[in-house]
Design a protein around this motif. Structure first.
Motif: not given
Length: 178
Positions: A48, A50, A56, A60, A64-65, A122
């Motif tokens: 990943n 960034q 976005d 995450l 998300t994580w 995202f």
């Protein structure tokens, strides 16, 4: 005045904690070290990349994580490596794999270094759980895998897929980047 400053600092700390990178699931080393860990442990390398300026990327980290199901899935199937594009390691990865949109997710074969799946932007934890499960169910890390006849490969430094000859690499998922 001092109380207002303390409240402001506390609010900033809570906000920073909310969007902090998921260090508890990240591989702490370089790309090469993460790839080696994935190779030795028989897992895929999920990358990943960034950008601080892209909300976005922060989403995450926030949405998300932290998902427990995703974390358990990644722990068993992947080595997870996250970097900012402006870091030395991030710049090297972005140059090598020609990444220009963030956040960037990529599934890397740890032995060959080939990018077999990538997505910019995202993604929800649910989407990523489905994608990782499906990907790992369709692909093998075995050296003697015959599953690559006519496979599409994305090699480091090339955004163009090429047709693989049997034994040359791994298969890319249907739909390319997405």
């Amino acid at each position: 005045e001092g109380e207002a400053l303390a409240e402001s600092l506390e609010k900033d700390k809570r906000l920073a904690d909310l969007f902090r990178p998921p260090s508890e699931i990240m591989h702490p080393g370089s790309f090469g070290e993460a790839r080696q860990e994935a190779k030795l442990s028989g897992r895929w390398l999920l990358v990943n990349i960034q950008a601080e300026s892209e909300f976005d990327s922060h989403r995450l980290n926030r949405d998300t994580w932290p998902n427990e199901t995703l974390q358990l899935l990644l722990e068993s199937l992947c080595v997870f490596w996250q970097q900012y594009e402006a870091s030395g390691e991030g710049e090297l990865f972005c140059s090598r794999y020609r990444v220009s949109k963030y956040p960037h997710l990529a599934m890397i074969h740890p032995r060959t270094g080939l990018c077999l799946w990538e997505k910019a932007g995202f993604v929800s934890a649910e989407f990523l759980c489905d994608k990782v499960s499906d990907f790992c169910g369709r692909h093998s890390l075995d050296d003697d895998d015959d599953d690559c006849d006519g496979a599409l490969l994305l090699s480091p430094g090339s955004r163009k897929a090429k047709i693989a000859k049997p034994g040359e690499g791994e298969k890319a998922p249907e739909g390319g980047a997405g």
